[in-house]
Design an enzyme around this catalytic site. Structure first.
Site, PDB file in Angstrom:
ATOM      1  N   ASP A  81       0.867  -1.239  -0.024  1.00 43.01           N
ATOM      2  CA  ASP A  81      -0.157   0.397   0.461  1.00 43.01           C
ATOM      3  C   ASP A  81       0.596   1.557   0.167  1.00 43.01           C
ATOM      4  OD1 ASP A  81      -2.467  -0.684  -0.035  1.00 43.01           O
ATOM      5  OD2 ASP A  81      -2.883  -1.444   1.954  1.00 43.01           O
ATOM      6  N   ARG A 106      -0.287  -1.622   7.643  1.00 41.29           N
ATOM      7  CA  ARG A 106      -0.003   0.002   7.233  1.00 41.29           C
ATOM      8  C   ARG A 106       0.896   0.411   8.472  1.00 41.29           C
ATOM      9  NH1 ARG A 106      -2.787   3.272   3.161  1.00 41.29           N
ATOM     10  NH2 ARG A 106      -0.105   3.621   2.542  1.00 41.29           N
ATOM     11  N   ARG A 151     -10.355   5.751  10.069  1.00 44.80           N
ATOM     12  CA  ARG A 151      -8.764   5.929  10.346  1.00 44.80           C
ATOM     13  C   ARG A 151      -8.343   6.940  10.923  1.00 44.80           C
ATOM     14  NH1 ARG A 151      -7.089   2.962   5.442  1.00 44.80           N
ATOM     15  NH2 ARG A 151      -7.499   1.111   5.186  1.00 44.80           N
ATOM     16  N   HIS A 180     -11.722   7.227   3.770  1.00 44.03           N
ATOM     17  CA  HIS A 180     -10.429   8.531   4.025  1.00 44.03           C
ATOM     18  C   HIS A 180     -11.099   9.845   3.837  1.00 44.03           C
ATOM     19  CE1 HIS A 180      -6.372   5.916   4.045  1.00 44.03           C
ATOM     20  NE2 HIS A 180      -6.441   6.415   4.886  1.00 44.03           N
ATOM     21  N   CYS A 280      -5.029   9.453  -3.596  1.00 46.78           N
ATOM     22  CA  CYS A 280      -4.734   8.457  -2.814  1.00 46.78           C
ATOM     23  C   CYS A 280      -2.512   8.223  -3.282  1.00 46.78           C
ATOM     24  CB  CYS A 280      -4.691   6.914  -2.631  1.00 46.78           C
ATOM     25  SG  CYS A 280      -6.857   7.533  -1.815  1.00 46.78           S
TER      26      CYS A 280
END
Ligand code: ARG
Length: 286
Positions: A81, A106, A151, A180, A280
């Site tokens: 990611d 992550r 998140r 997000h 992103c």
């Protein structure tokens, strides 16, 4: 190309001004979907790493052709990611607030990005609270819009306000597909006094209080359709005039043209398998 305004009674779309930007990207040399931390990801669906690289390269070349500067960070094997550099931190005036990721998969990315920031002359603010960088924090003029709900924790918003001495507006996300803030809001213009269509957003991604706040602050914002939202069409990058968007976001494309922007379409279908799009894959270095 001619354009008409849907809102009758308004004059012609304002002239938009592009400014040169500085971005950090990560070529997806080790891209795959190995775990599931958002509803878009399904490790059972095969991924094509070379196609991901080809598509990513189109985005990279697009930024270069627009005159932007793009820095690169090497992808670390085992951190698929990392291509979504927007989550690696948040930077204003050379101060980089580091990321502290929600999911263990992550978490090693946080220090890797902070190391890159330090090596490249940025002052790093070590994060005390869970946050996923520019994925959840968006600068609009002097104000920082900050997402929470899936998140970034709301105490990171307070930390952000202390570090940058700016107003931070907390917005709560309620739909797991839009986990997000940058999947639900696109910042179109650095806000130079003209408030028309500075942002585009998907109202249904937010709770009622956040929706009201957005309506109050951005009365002329573009509201995108559920269809465009559902393919992460809002996950886009604007330089004030050119807006790089997902090729399938056809309604959003039309809305942007009507407001005087220049949409540029790219296909990042492979990276969408990880739950990310144009924005992103792009972190702004300011
Ligand atoms: N697979 C990544 C995750 O779920 C995608 C991140 C997308 N990044 C973004 N800025 N929205 O964390």
């Amino acid at each position: 190309m001619t354009s008409t305004l849907e809102n009758s009674g308004q004059t012609a779309a304002p002239a938009r001004v592009a400014t040169k930007r500085h971005y950090l990207m990560c070529r997806p040399d080790h891209f795959t979907v190995a775990y599931r931390i958002n509803p878009w990801m399904d490790p059972a669906i095969p991924t094509d790493t070379s196609l991901a690289v080809t598509q990513w390269n189109t985005l990279y070349e697009t930024y270069l052709s627009l005159g932007h500067t793009v820095e690169l960070i090497d992808q670390i094997p085992g951190l698929p990611d990392m291509v979504y550099t927007a989550n690696g931190g948040f930077i204003i005036d050379n101060v980089a607030y580091g990321a502290l990721f929600t999911h263990p998969e992550r978490q090693p990315e946080g220090p890797a990005f902070m190391e890159w920031f330090r090596e490249h002359g940025y002052e790093v603010a070590e994060p005390q609270n869970t946050n996923e960088g520019e994925g959840d924090f968006l600068l609009v003029g002097d104000v920082i819009l900050a997402g929470t709900g899936f998140r970034s924790a709301s105490n990171s918003h307070e930390e952000l306000g202390e570090i940058y001495g700016r107003e931070v507006v907390t917005l709560t996300l309620v739909d797991p597909r839009f986990y997000h803030l940058d999947t639900a809001i696109s910042v179109l213009d650095p806000l130079t006094g003209d408030t028309s269509a500075n942002i585009a957003y998907l109202p249904s991604a937010f709770d009622t209080a956040s929706r009201l706040e957005l309506e109050r602050r951005f009365p002329d914002a573009i509201e995108v359709s559920e269809e465009d939202g559902a393919i992460l069409g809002l996950n886009s990058i604007s330089d004030g005039y050119n807006v790089v968007i997902a090729n399938r976001a056809v309604g959003f494309e039309k809305q942007l043209r009507e407001r005087g922007y220049n949409p540029i379409k790219v296909d990042l279908s492979e990276l969408l398998l990880g739950g990310g799009g144009v924005k992103c894959c792009t972190l702004e270095l300011r």
